[in-house]
Write a protein that holds these residues in place. Structure first.
Motif, PDB file in Angstrom:
ATOM      1  N   ASN A 253     -64.595  38.270  25.840  1.00  0.00           N
ATOM      2  CA  ASN A 253     -64.732  39.398  26.758  1.00  0.00           C
ATOM      3  C   ASN A 253     -63.762  40.502  26.358  1.00  0.00           C
ATOM      4  OD1 ASN A 253     -66.561  38.341  29.084  1.00  0.00           O
ATOM      5  ND2 ASN A 253     -65.026  36.719  28.848  1.00  0.00           N
ATOM      6  N   ALA A 254     -64.164  41.748  26.602  1.00  0.00           N
ATOM      7  CA  ALA A 254     -63.299  42.905  26.352  1.00  0.00           C
ATOM      8  C   ALA A 254     -63.196  43.734  27.626  1.00  0.00           C
ATOM      9  CB  ALA A 254     -63.832  43.765  25.210  1.00  0.00           C
ATOM     10  N   VAL A 255     -62.029  44.351  27.820  1.00  0.00           N
ATOM     11  CA  VAL A 255     -61.775  45.186  28.996  1.00  0.00           C
ATOM     12  C   VAL A 255     -61.328  46.565  28.536  1.00  0.00           C
ATOM     13  CG1 VAL A 255     -60.467  45.458  31.132  1.00  0.00           C
ATOM     14  CG2 VAL A 255     -61.069  43.153  30.318  1.00  0.00           C
ATOM     15  N   GLU A 256     -62.099  47.591  28.878  1.00  0.00           N
ATOM     16  CA  GLU A 256     -61.724  48.965  28.556  1.00  0.00           C
ATOM     17  C   GLU A 256     -60.936  49.551  29.733  1.00  0.00           C
ATOM     18  OE1 GLU A 256     -64.612  51.602  26.883  1.00  0.00           O
ATOM     19  OE2 GLU A 256     -65.761  49.957  25.987  1.00  0.00           O
ATOM     20  N   ALA A 257     -59.615  49.387  29.667  1.00  0.00           N
ATOM     21  CA  ALA A 257     -58.715  49.921  30.689  1.00  0.00           C
ATOM     22  C   ALA A 257     -58.134  51.231  30.170  1.00  0.00           C
ATOM     23  CB  ALA A 257     -57.621  48.908  31.006  1.00  0.00           C
ATOM     24  N   THR A 258     -59.001  52.148  29.819  1.00  0.00           N
ATOM     25  CA  THR A 258     -58.638  53.360  29.085  1.00  0.00           C
ATOM     26  C   THR A 258     -58.750  54.616  29.945  1.00  0.00           C
ATOM     27  OG1 THR A 258     -60.921  53.335  28.264  1.00  0.00           O
ATOM     28  CG2 THR A 258     -59.229  52.457  26.807  1.00  0.00           C
ATOM     29  N   ASN A 259     -58.667  54.476  31.268  1.00  0.00           N
ATOM     30  CA  ASN A 259     -58.821  55.576  32.210  1.00  0.00           C
ATOM     31  C   ASN A 259     -60.266  56.044  32.291  1.00  0.00           C
ATOM     32  OD1 ASN A 259     -58.490  58.777  32.989  1.00  0.00           O
ATOM     33  ND2 ASN A 259     -56.942  57.488  33.971  1.00  0.00           N
ATOM     34  N   ILE A 260     -60.878  56.252  31.140  1.00  0.00           N
ATOM     35  CA  ILE A 260     -62.298  56.589  31.070  1.00  0.00           C
ATOM     36  C   ILE A 260     -62.893  55.785  29.919  1.00  0.00           C
ATOM     37  CG2 ILE A 260     -61.771  58.592  29.643  1.00  0.00           C
ATOM     38  CD1 ILE A 260     -64.730  58.387  32.081  1.00  0.00           C
ATOM     39  N   PRO A 261     -64.054  55.140  30.092  1.00  0.00           N
ATOM     40  CA  PRO A 261     -64.615  54.313  29.018  1.00  0.00           C
ATOM     41  C   PRO A 261     -64.880  55.117  27.744  1.00  0.00           C
ATOM     42  CG  PRO A 261     -65.733  53.862  31.088  1.00  0.00           C
ATOM     43  CD  PRO A 261     -64.868  55.059  31.323  1.00  0.00           C
ATOM     44  N   LEU A 262     -64.730  54.457  26.606  1.00  0.00           N
ATOM     45  CA  LEU A 262     -64.932  55.105  25.308  1.00  0.00           C
ATOM     46  C   LEU A 262     -66.401  55.001  24.928  1.00  0.00           C
ATOM     47  CD1 LEU A 262     -61.766  53.628  23.580  1.00  0.00           C
ATOM     48  CD2 LEU A 262     -61.998  55.821  24.763  1.00  0.00           C
ATOM     49  N   GLN A 263     -67.233  55.816  25.591  1.00  0.00           N
ATOM     50  CA  GLN A 263     -68.675  55.761  25.377  1.00  0.00           C
ATOM     51  C   GLN A 263     -69.271  57.127  25.646  1.00  0.00           C
ATOM     52  OE1 GLN A 263     -69.091  52.705  28.421  1.00  0.00           O
ATOM     53  NE2 GLN A 263     -70.133  54.132  29.782  1.00  0.00           N
ATOM     54  N   LYS A 264     -70.553  57.277  25.341  1.00  0.00           N
ATOM     55  CA  LYS A 264     -71.199  58.573  25.468  1.00  0.00           C
ATOM     56  C   LYS A 264     -71.399  58.991  26.924  1.00  0.00           C
ATOM     57  CE  LYS A 264     -71.670  59.863  21.174  1.00  0.00           C
ATOM     58  NZ  LYS A 264     -70.989  61.083  20.661  1.00  0.00           N
ATOM     59  N   LEU A 265     -72.262  58.264  27.655  1.00  0.00           N
ATOM     60  CA  LEU A 265     -72.588  58.713  29.008  1.00  0.00           C
ATOM     61  C   LEU A 265     -72.479  57.553  30.000  1.00  0.00           C
ATOM     62  CD1 LEU A 265     -75.469  61.241  28.248  1.00  0.00           C
ATOM     63  CD2 LEU A 265     -73.147  61.758  28.988  1.00  0.00           C
ATOM     64  N   SER A 266     -73.564  57.146  30.647  1.00  0.00           N
ATOM     65  CA  SER A 266     -73.530  56.151  31.725  1.00  0.00           C
ATOM     66  C   SER A 266     -72.544  56.607  32.792  1.00  0.00           C
ATOM     67  CB  SER A 266     -73.190  54.763  31.174  1.00  0.00           C
ATOM     68  OG  SER A 266     -74.180  54.352  30.251  1.00  0.00           O
ATOM     69  N   VAL A 267     -71.527  55.780  33.112  1.00  0.00           N
ATOM     70  CA  VAL A 267     -70.605  56.165  34.188  1.00  0.00           C
ATOM     71  C   VAL A 267     -69.853  57.450  33.862  1.00  0.00           C
ATOM     72  CG1 VAL A 267     -70.316  53.807  35.008  1.00  0.00           C
ATOM     73  CG2 VAL A 267     -68.727  54.711  33.322  1.00  0.00           C
ATOM     74  N   VAL A 268     -69.726  57.784  32.583  1.00  0.00           N
ATOM     75  CA  VAL A 268     -69.039  59.014  32.192  1.00  0.00           C
ATOM     76  C   VAL A 268     -69.692  60.232  32.845  1.00  0.00           C
ATOM     77  CG1 VAL A 268     -68.503  60.519  30.233  1.00  0.00           C
ATOM     78  CG2 VAL A 268     -68.191  58.051  30.024  1.00  0.00           C
ATOM     79  N   ALA A 269     -71.016  60.184  32.973  1.00  0.00           N
ATOM     80  CA  ALA A 269     -71.760  61.307  33.565  1.00  0.00           C
ATOM     81  C   ALA A 269     -71.699  61.301  35.084  1.00  0.00           C
ATOM     82  CB  ALA A 269     -73.213  61.250  33.101  1.00  0.00           C
ATOM     83  N   GLU A 270     -71.168  60.236  35.671  1.00  0.00           N
ATOM     84  CA  GLU A 270     -71.098  60.126  37.128  1.00  0.00           C
ATOM     85  C   GLU A 270     -69.718  60.489  37.662  1.00  0.00           C
ATOM     86  OE1 GLU A 270     -72.905  56.533  38.741  1.00  0.00           O
ATOM     87  OE2 GLU A 270     -73.912  56.203  36.822  1.00  0.00           O
TER      88      GLU A 270
END
Length: 543
Positions: A253-270
């Motif tokens: 398992n991996a946990v992105e505890a980076t304040n904001i996920p390192l990805q394009k959109l999904s929750v980033v757009a919310e």
């Protein structure tokens, strides 16, 4: 020897008050990841969320590897105002209208747990971090006797009712004034609620990290920037975390505890992305009540205290939030906060620290904590909504429980895979329109010529025949050029003159003056556009 970049230690040119008693020189240093490794869980990010998740897992016997792109505590946990609150920015009346009264109850329960958990851990590990609990006060931003003040009082009484119904003891007190408020401005009357708190966040996080480094099932690597997190294998039974240097952490398992996920959109757009400001101003010890205080302005102002020296404490006041890259950051925000304090607390002395940070606001007022959208073994913690410290501790328990297979009721409100309520759709569409409008910077130029940029400053030069260029001119007047396109979604960055950083107005990614990434969702750096830019970036990254 090359000078170490300030952006490796913190995400701005300014320094927060926490270094007054816990300077950067006291922080531990770790090796870079120099080989491929295997572990049970890979945690990405060394702020309060990453350290809390690591603590809860390691204490349960799980093997954990923690990766940090820069130095430990170089992100927003080191630039917080340090308040611990079980009250949330939207208010519980509004939250209940979107998530139901049971959702509001779970929010109170989880944030109360987090406040108490910090006290438990600091006591257990012997961490001296100024932890204490006290009352919180909500006051009107308007003078007593005005119609606007009466409107606020009506809302406070509605909030009092629902707070008591969902488990947060509260009362409205007419005529209440905080001890030490001796200025002429009369904003008496307050909604009072118990069980709030404060602490020294970096002392606490470093104390937990010290304990972790003494455990055989924990390893930490810094300056190990993560560029990719992928689920692999039959039925996605393993996760591969890849770093900028080409090394891989293979884990369950991996946990992105980076304040904001390192990805394009999904929750980033919310999410909505805001800059927020703080100052630390001296007051004589005991002259002002130790409490959390919030006014009703939008954005609101808030105060709390921390230690200064034998004679004084610091009042920390924060506020003046605005969307990233969409307001001139010239220091006037600090002047407004200072005036607010001096008009109300006449014993206020010198302002010793001024700094800014970043906060993320979910459309439905609730953080995203748990399994990421579209994934089975990658977890995220984002959408702090002004309560990042308690959300980070909540993530410690909730994510650890989910990884261990334990049911946790809090997942009902924090699940990142939840569907936004229909009532928020108009707001989300308006947010999308506003975000897309930021691409107008492709047609704009901050300066007409590099000569217009002053030493120690920057600006975007946008020649019509070429791609936009971010130009930083050092104190000696030498220009360093980078691509002005954010590597996340190709938004054109803006120069933040206060923090000497490049900020993207689209999804809030930030980069140091040397182009080094200091805030996601962008994973990498701004690309150097000339030899001087490349040399500056290389020097900063290898110092």
């Amino acid at each position: 020897m090359a000078t170490k970049s300030h952006f490796l230690e913190t995400s701005g040119e300014t320094d927060p008050v926490w270094i007054h008693t816990e300077p950067y020189s006291k922080r531990p240093h770790f090796n870079k990841l120099a080989e491929d490794v295997k572990t049970n869980v890979c945690v990405i990010g060394s702020g309060i969320a990453g350290v809390s998740v690591s603590y809860e897992l390691v204490s349960r016997g799980v093997q954990v590897v923690l990766l940090e792109a820069r130095e430990v505590l170089s992100g927003e946990s080191g630039r917080t105002s340090g308040h611990l609150s079980s009250s949330i920015d939207s208010g519980f009346t509004e939250l209940a209208s979107k998530r139901g009264k049971d959702g509001a109850r779970l929010a109170v329960e989880s944030h109360t747990y987090a406040i108490n958990r910090i006290g438990e851990i600091s006591k257990e590990l012997g961490i001296d971090c100024e932890y204490r609990q006290f009352s919180g006060y909500d006051i009107s931003q308007y003078p007593k006797g005005s119609n606007e003040h009466e409107d606020d009082v009506k809302e406070f009484k509605e909030e009092e009712k629902i707070m008591n119904e969902i488990g947060l003891k509260a009362r409205f007190q007419e005529g209440f004034a905080v001890k030490g408020w001796d200025g002429k401005i009369d904003q008496r009357d307050a909604l009072i609620y118990s069980g709030q708190g404060a602490f020294h966040p970096t002392k606490y996080i470093l104390g937990v990290l010290k304990w972790l480094t003494q455990q055989p099932n924990f390893h930490c690597y810094t300056r190990s920037r993560v560029m990719d997190v992928q689920e692999k294998g039959l039925l996605n039974k393993e996760v591969r975390v890849s770093t900028e240097d080409g090394h891989t952490v293979t884990c369950v398992n991996a946990v992105e505890a980076t304040n904001i996920p390192l990805q394009k959109l999904s929750v980033v757009a919310e999410l909505k992305y805001f800059r927020t400001y703080c100052i630390a101003i001296r007051v004589p010890k005991g002259s002002v009540e130790d409490c959390s205080l919030y006014d009703s302005a939008d954005p609101y102002r808030y105060i709390r205290q921390t230690a200064c020296d034998e004679k004084d404490n610091y009042i920390i006041i924060g506020g003046h939030d605005h969307k990233v890259g969409q307001e001139n950051e010239d220091g006037s925000q600090f002047d407004e906060l200072e005036s607010w304090v001096r008009d109300r607390f006449t014993q206020a002395g010198s302002v010793d620290y001024k700094w800014s940070g970043q906060t993320l606001e979910p459309e439905d007022y609730t953080a995203f904590i748990g399994k990421n959208q579209g994934q089975s073994h990658v977890y995220i913690c984002t959408g702090d909504f002004g309560n990042g410290l308690t959300h980070g501790v909540i993530a410690g328990k909730l994510i650890a429980d989910e990884i261990m297979g334990f049911e946790n009721e809090w997942s009902k409100i924090y699940n990142p895979k939840r569907i936004p309520p229909l009532s928020k759709m108009p707001d989300m569409l308006a947010h999308d329109v506003q975000i897309n409008a930021q691409y107008k910077r492709f047609l704009q130029s901050d300066v007409k010529d590099i000569e217009d940029i002053l030493p120690g400053s920057g600006g975007v030069l946008n020649p019509k025949s070429k791609t936009p260029m971010a130009v930083y001119k050092d104190e000696d007047g030498k220009a360093h050029k980078f691509s002005a396109l954010c590597p996340h979604m190709k938004g054109v960055v803006c120069w933040n003159g206060l923090e000497k950083s490049w900020d993207c107005p689209v999804h809030g990614s930030r980069f140091g003056k040397d182009g080094i990434g200091i805030m996601g969702p962008a994973k990498g750096n701004l690309s150097p556009a000339d030899e001087a830019g490349e040399n500056l970036q290389t020097q900063a990254a290898t110092a």
